[in-house]
Scaffold this motif. Sequence first.
Motif, mmCIF file in Angstrom:
data_model
loop_
_atom_site.group_PDB
_atom_site.id
_atom_site.type_symbol
_atom_site.label_atom_id
_atom_site.label_comp_id
_atom_site.label_asym_id
_atom_site.label_seq_id
_atom_site.Cartn_x
_atom_site.Cartn_y
_atom_site.Cartn_z
ATOM 1 N N GLU A 63 65.224 -93.570 -18.451
ATOM 2 C CA GLU A 63 65.739 -92.201 -18.461
ATOM 3 C C GLU A 63 64.643 -91.203 -18.824
ATOM 4 O O GLU A 63 64.550 -90.125 -18.230
ATOM 5 N N LYS B 145 63.322 -88.182 -16.294
ATOM 6 C CA LYS B 145 63.292 -86.774 -16.675
ATOM 7 C C LYS B 145 61.883 -86.213 -16.550
ATOM 8 O O LYS B 145 61.693 -85.099 -16.067
ATOM 9 N N GLU C 78 69.371 -82.198 -16.042
ATOM 10 C CA GLU C 78 70.356 -82.165 -17.113
ATOM 11 C C GLU C 78 71.523 -81.304 -16.651
ATOM 12 O O GLU C 78 71.355 -80.135 -16.336
#
Length: 52
Positions: free
Chosen positions: A30, A34, A41
């Motif tokens: 994760e 990102k 998000e």
Amino acid sequence: MFNCFGCGAAGTVIDWVMKTQGVSFRFACEILQKDAGLVAEVGTQTVKLRCC
């Protein structure tokens, strides 16, 4: 791939994140997603899909 000449540790970028951040495989993935901008998000927003 990384290789530490001091302690002999080696592995992939996922292994590197797991070792340096102290997180599990899932959270390492994760973090990398990102950082690469592959996911956004969205918080708790509900998305309604239309069919037809």
